[in-house]
Write a protein that holds these residues in place. Structure first.
Motif, PDB file in Angstrom:
ATOM      1  N   LEU A 127       0.825  -0.975   0.039  1.00  0.00           N
ATOM      2  CA  LEU A 127       0.098  -0.077   0.139  1.00  0.00           C
ATOM      3  C   LEU A 127       0.756   1.296   0.001  1.00  0.00           C
ATOM      4  CD1 LEU A 127      -2.706   1.108   0.006  1.00  0.00           C
ATOM      5  CD2 LEU A 127      -2.731   1.037   2.466  1.00  0.00           C
ATOM      6  N   GLU A 128       2.076   1.245   0.673  1.00  0.00           N
ATOM      7  CA  GLU A 128       2.922   2.391   0.865  1.00  0.00           C
ATOM      8  C   GLU A 128       3.480   2.636  -0.745  1.00  0.00           C
ATOM      9  OE1 GLU A 128       5.973   1.491   3.423  1.00  0.00           O
ATOM     10  OE2 GLU A 128       4.807   1.893   5.343  1.00  0.00           O
ATOM     11  N   LEU A 129       3.946   1.604  -1.457  1.00  0.00           N
ATOM     12  CA  LEU A 129       4.304   1.679  -2.754  1.00  0.00           C
ATOM     13  C   LEU A 129       3.403   2.277  -3.842  1.00  0.00           C
ATOM     14  CD1 LEU A 129       6.307  -1.758  -2.849  1.00  0.00           C
ATOM     15  CD2 LEU A 129       7.313   0.703  -2.695  1.00  0.00           C
ATOM     16  N   VAL A 130       1.988   1.690  -3.720  1.00  0.00           N
ATOM     17  CA  VAL A 130       0.869   2.288  -4.312  1.00  0.00           C
ATOM     18  C   VAL A 130       0.650   3.786  -4.316  1.00  0.00           C
ATOM     19  CG1 VAL A 130      -1.701   2.064  -4.916  1.00  0.00           C
ATOM     20  CG2 VAL A 130      -0.145   0.070  -4.697  1.00  0.00           C
ATOM     21  N   ASP A 131       0.799   4.121  -2.882  1.00  0.00           N
ATOM     22  CA  ASP A 131       0.443   5.636  -2.534  1.00  0.00           C
ATOM     23  C   ASP A 131       1.533   6.417  -3.208  1.00  0.00           C
ATOM     24  OD1 ASP A 131      -1.822   5.153  -1.359  1.00  0.00           O
ATOM     25  OD2 ASP A 131      -0.950   5.196   0.781  1.00  0.00           O
ATOM     26  N   ALA A 132       2.858   5.845  -3.399  1.00  0.00           N
ATOM     27  CA  ALA A 132       4.022   6.439  -3.785  1.00  0.00           C
ATOM     28  C   ALA A 132       3.932   6.461  -5.260  1.00  0.00           C
ATOM     29  CB  ALA A 132       5.440   5.800  -3.382  1.00  0.00           C
ATOM     30  N   ALA A 133       3.154   5.637  -5.891  1.00  0.00           N
ATOM     31  CA  ALA A 133       3.021   5.789  -7.360  1.00  0.00           C
ATOM     32  C   ALA A 133       1.972   6.602  -7.706  1.00  0.00           C
ATOM     33  CB  ALA A 133       2.535   4.001  -7.725  1.00  0.00           C
ATOM     34  N   VAL A 134       0.804   6.752  -6.940  1.00  0.00           N
ATOM     35  CA  VAL A 134      -0.199   7.635  -7.167  1.00  0.00           C
ATOM     36  C   VAL A 134       0.544   9.352  -6.869  1.00  0.00           C
ATOM     37  CG1 VAL A 134      -2.247   8.781  -6.294  1.00  0.00           C
ATOM     38  CG2 VAL A 134      -2.028   6.296  -6.219  1.00  0.00           C
ATOM     39  N   ALA A 135       1.380   9.381  -5.958  1.00  0.00           N
ATOM     40  CA  ALA A 135       2.254  10.743  -6.022  1.00  0.00           C
ATOM     41  C   ALA A 135       2.934  11.045  -7.011  1.00  0.00           C
ATOM     42  CB  ALA A 135       3.158  10.560  -4.528  1.00  0.00           C
ATOM     43  N   ALA A 136       3.770   9.887  -7.741  1.00  0.00           N
ATOM     44  CA  ALA A 136       4.568  10.042  -8.998  1.00  0.00           C
ATOM     45  C   ALA A 136       3.622  10.502 -10.101  1.00  0.00           C
ATOM     46  CB  ALA A 136       5.160   8.918  -9.229  1.00  0.00           C
ATOM     47  N   ILE A 137       2.359   9.968 -10.115  1.00  0.00           N
ATOM     48  CA  ILE A 137       1.580  10.221 -11.382  1.00  0.00           C
ATOM     49  C   ILE A 137       1.102  11.775 -10.932  1.00  0.00           C
ATOM     50  CG2 ILE A 137      -0.898   9.826 -12.192  1.00  0.00           C
ATOM     51  CD1 ILE A 137      -0.548   6.915 -10.988  1.00  0.00           C
ATOM     52  N   GLU A 142       1.533   9.521 -18.137  1.00  0.00           N
ATOM     53  CA  GLU A 142       2.577   8.763 -18.878  1.00  0.00           C
ATOM     54  C   GLU A 142       3.915   8.387 -17.930  1.00  0.00           C
ATOM     55  OE1 GLU A 142       2.192   7.684 -21.799  1.00  0.00           O
ATOM     56  OE2 GLU A 142       0.102   9.097 -22.045  1.00  0.00           O
ATOM     57  N   VAL A 143       3.596   8.382 -16.552  1.00  0.00           N
ATOM     58  CA  VAL A 143       4.608   8.219 -15.602  1.00  0.00           C
ATOM     59  C   VAL A 143       5.399   7.265 -16.187  1.00  0.00           C
ATOM     60  CG1 VAL A 143       3.173   6.999 -14.081  1.00  0.00           C
ATOM     61  CG2 VAL A 143       5.096   8.094 -13.239  1.00  0.00           C
ATOM     62  N   THR A 144       6.474   6.712 -15.699  1.00  0.00           N
ATOM     63  CA  THR A 144       7.369   5.498 -16.021  1.00  0.00           C
ATOM     64  C   THR A 144       7.539   4.594 -14.529  1.00  0.00           C
ATOM     65  OG1 THR A 144       9.456   6.454 -15.484  1.00  0.00           O
ATOM     66  CG2 THR A 144       8.793   6.585 -17.931  1.00  0.00           C
ATOM     67  N   THR A 145       7.972   3.409 -14.858  1.00  0.00           N
ATOM     68  CA  THR A 145       7.889   2.632 -13.854  1.00  0.00           C
ATOM     69  C   THR A 145       9.232   3.152 -12.924  1.00  0.00           C
ATOM     70  OG1 THR A 145       7.030   0.920 -14.856  1.00  0.00           O
ATOM     71  CG2 THR A 145       8.532   0.134 -12.991  1.00  0.00           C
ATOM     72  N   GLU A 146      10.427   3.732 -13.561  1.00  0.00           N
ATOM     73  CA  GLU A 146      11.386   4.059 -12.928  1.00  0.00           C
ATOM     74  C   GLU A 146      11.184   5.298 -12.094  1.00  0.00           C
ATOM     75  OE1 GLU A 146      11.217   3.202 -16.167  1.00  0.00           O
ATOM     76  OE2 GLU A 146      12.685   1.477 -16.084  1.00  0.00           O
ATOM     77  N   GLN A 147      10.229   6.278 -12.398  1.00  0.00           N
ATOM     78  CA  GLN A 147       9.765   7.552 -11.754  1.00  0.00           C
ATOM     79  C   GLN A 147       8.847   6.992 -10.633  1.00  0.00           C
ATOM     80  OE1 GLN A 147       7.813   9.430 -15.087  1.00  0.00           O
ATOM     81  NE2 GLN A 147       9.547  10.701 -15.236  1.00  0.00           N
ATOM     82  N   ILE A 148       8.192   6.020 -10.752  1.00  0.00           N
ATOM     83  CA  ILE A 148       7.568   5.554  -9.617  1.00  0.00           C
ATOM     84  C   ILE A 148       8.419   4.960  -8.614  1.00  0.00           C
ATOM     85  CG2 ILE A 148       5.864   3.649  -8.871  1.00  0.00           C
ATOM     86  CD1 ILE A 148       4.326   4.090 -11.148  1.00  0.00           C
ATOM     87  N   ALA A 149       9.518   4.081  -9.196  1.00  0.00           N
ATOM     88  CA  ALA A 149      10.457   3.527  -8.209  1.00  0.00           C
ATOM     89  C   ALA A 149      11.184   4.606  -7.302  1.00  0.00           C
ATOM     90  CB  ALA A 149      11.264   2.281  -8.876  1.00  0.00           C
ATOM     91  N   GLU A 150      11.433   5.497  -8.186  1.00  0.00           N
ATOM     92  CA  GLU A 150      12.364   6.512  -7.453  1.00  0.00           C
ATOM     93  C   GLU A 150      11.684   7.296  -6.437  1.00  0.00           C
ATOM     94  OE1 GLU A 150      14.643  10.796  -8.834  1.00  0.00           O
ATOM     95  OE2 GLU A 150      13.475   9.718 -10.231  1.00  0.00           O
ATOM     96  N   ARG A 151      10.289   7.536  -6.670  1.00  0.00           N
ATOM     97  CA  ARG A 151       9.558   8.229  -5.611  1.00  0.00           C
ATOM     98  C   ARG A 151       9.157   7.172  -4.560  1.00  0.00           C
ATOM     99  NH1 ARG A 151       6.669  13.252  -5.399  1.00  0.00           N
ATOM    100  NH2 ARG A 151       5.416  13.098  -3.320  1.00  0.00           N
ATOM    101  N   ALA A 152       9.073   6.006  -4.685  1.00  0.00           N
ATOM    102  CA  ALA A 152       9.021   5.258  -3.596  1.00  0.00           C
ATOM    103  C   ALA A 152      10.320   4.784  -2.940  1.00  0.00           C
ATOM    104  CB  ALA A 152       8.396   3.673  -4.140  1.00  0.00           C
ATOM    105  N   GLY A 153      11.326   5.235  -3.472  1.00  0.00           N
ATOM    106  CA  GLY A 153      12.799   5.063  -2.678  1.00  0.00           C
ATOM    107  C   GLY A 153      13.172   3.709  -2.924  1.00  0.00           C
ATOM    108  N   VAL A 154      12.886   2.885  -3.745  1.00  0.00           N
ATOM    109  CA  VAL A 154      13.192   1.416  -4.254  1.00  0.00           C
ATOM    110  C   VAL A 154      13.640   1.493  -5.655  1.00  0.00           C
ATOM    111  CG1 VAL A 154      11.633   0.619  -2.707  1.00  0.00           C
ATOM    112  CG2 VAL A 154      11.060   0.870  -4.805  1.00  0.00           C
ATOM    113  N   SER A 155      14.406   0.283  -5.825  1.00  0.00           N
ATOM    114  CA  SER A 155      14.837   0.074  -7.340  1.00  0.00           C
ATOM    115  C   SER A 155      13.786  -0.490  -7.858  1.00  0.00           C
ATOM    116  CB  SER A 155      16.194  -0.962  -7.095  1.00  0.00           C
ATOM    117  OG  SER A 155      15.606  -2.203  -6.559  1.00  0.00           O
ATOM    118  N   LEU A 184       0.682  -3.955 -10.869  1.00  0.00           N
ATOM    119  CA  LEU A 184       0.884  -2.379 -10.383  1.00  0.00           C
ATOM    120  C   LEU A 184       0.004  -1.423 -10.777  1.00  0.00           C
ATOM    121  CD1 LEU A 184       2.784  -0.395  -9.010  1.00  0.00           C
ATOM    122  CD2 LEU A 184       3.951  -0.204 -11.101  1.00  0.00           C
ATOM    123  N   GLN A 185      -0.336  -1.390 -12.097  1.00  0.00           N
ATOM    124  CA  GLN A 185      -1.585  -0.576 -12.596  1.00  0.00           C
ATOM    125  C   GLN A 185      -2.776  -0.698 -12.177  1.00  0.00           C
ATOM    126  OE1 GLN A 185      -1.233  -1.058 -16.766  1.00  0.00           O
ATOM    127  NE2 GLN A 185       0.244   0.708 -17.237  1.00  0.00           N
TER     128      GLN A 185
END
Length: 221
Positions: free
Chosen positions: A32-42, A48-61, A75-76
Motif C-alpha cells: 500500500l505504501e508503494l501504491v501511494d508513492a506511485a499515485v504521488a508520482a502520477i 505517462e509516468v514511468t516505472t522508474e519514476q514510480i520506483a524513485e518516488r518510492a525510494g526503491v529500485s 501494479l497498474q
C-alpha cells in the motif's frame, strides 16, 4: 526463539499461522505504501509516468518495486483500485443525504469536480488504465460505483421522489455518464468555463433530466 511469550504455549501449527498472518499484513502494508508513492508520482509526472519514476518516488529500485507486484499490470491495477477508493471516499459525505434535493445534487457535482480538478493527472491515468483483469478502464469502475449510489438515492426518495428501480437505475447511469463525459472534456478544454460555471450547468441539466423522467413528482424543495 518464539515471537512472543504467548506463542510458547500455542501449538506449532498456530504459531506458524500467526507468523504467516503477520508477515502477510506487513507485505500488504508495504504494498500500500508503494501504491501511494506511485499515485504521488502520477500527480508529479502525469499519466505517462514511468516505472522508474514510480520506483524513485518510492525510494526503491525497479526490481525492488516489482517484488511486491506480479508485473506491470498488477501494479497498474493496484494504482487504479487505490485511486477509485480515494475518489469514492471523497464523495462519501454525499451519500448521507440532507437538505433540499437540488442542493444535494449541486453539492455532489461540486465535490466531483473539485476532486477532478485537484487530481487531473490521476484521472487521466485512470482513463487509460485497465482495472483488474476485466479489461475495463478504472473510470468505468468509478462510474458504476457512483451510479449505484445515485440509483439508491433515487429509489429511496433522497432526491425528491421515490423512483421505481427499473426507472432509477438507467436514469442514474445516464446522468453519471453525462457528468463524466462533460467534466472530462472540461478538464482538457474548459473553453473559459470555471468550476462553478460547469457545476451550475451540470446541476441544472441533471435536474431537468430527472424532472423530465418522473414528471412533477420531484420537487427542488
Amino acid at each position: 526463539m518464539s515471537d512472543s511469550p504467548a506463542d510458547d504455549d500455542a501449538p506449532e501449527e498456530a504459531r506458524v499461522d500467526g507468523r504467516a498472518a503477520r508477515w502477510a499484513g506487513h507485505r500488504e502494508a508495504r504494498r500500500l505504501e508503494l501504491v501511494d508513492a506511485a499515485v504521488a508520482a502520477i500527480v508529479e509526472h502525469g499519466p505517462e509516468v514511468t516505472t522508474e519514476q514510480i520506483a524513485e518516488r518510492a525510494g526503491v529500485s525497479r526490481p525492488g518495486l516489482y517484488r511486491h507486484f506480479d508485473g506491470r499490470d498488477d501494479l497498474q491495477s493496484a494504482i487504479a483500485a487505490r485511486s477509485v477508493e480515494r475518489l469514492v471516499h471523497e464523495l462519501e459525505p454525499v451519500w448521507r443525504p440532507s437538505g433540499r434535493p437540488f442542493d444535494m445534487l449541486a453539492k455532489a457535482l461540486r465535490a466531483h469536480l473539485r476532486w477532478l480538478e485537484a487530481n487531473a493527472n490521476v484521472y487521466r491515468y485512470l482513463k487509460r488504465t485497465s482495472f483488474g483483469t476485466g479489461g475495463e478502464s478504472a473510470t468505468t469502475n468509478v462510474r458504476e460505483t457512483v451510479a449505484g449510489h445515485v440509483a439508491g438515492m433515487l429509489v429511496d426518495g433522497s432526491l425528491g421522489a421515490e423512483i421505481p428501480p427499473p426507472v432509477a437505475h438507467p436514469l442514474a447511469f445516464g446522468l453519471v455518464g453525462m457528468v463524466d463525459s462533460a467534466s472530462a472534456h472540461w478538464l482538457d478544454e474548459p473553453h473559459g468555463a470555471g468550476l462553478d460555471d460547469l457545476a451550475t450547468q451540470l446541476t441544472e441539466a441533471c435536474w431537468a433530466v430527472i424532472r423530465a423522467t418522473v414528471g412533477g413528482a420531484v420537487d427542488a424543495v
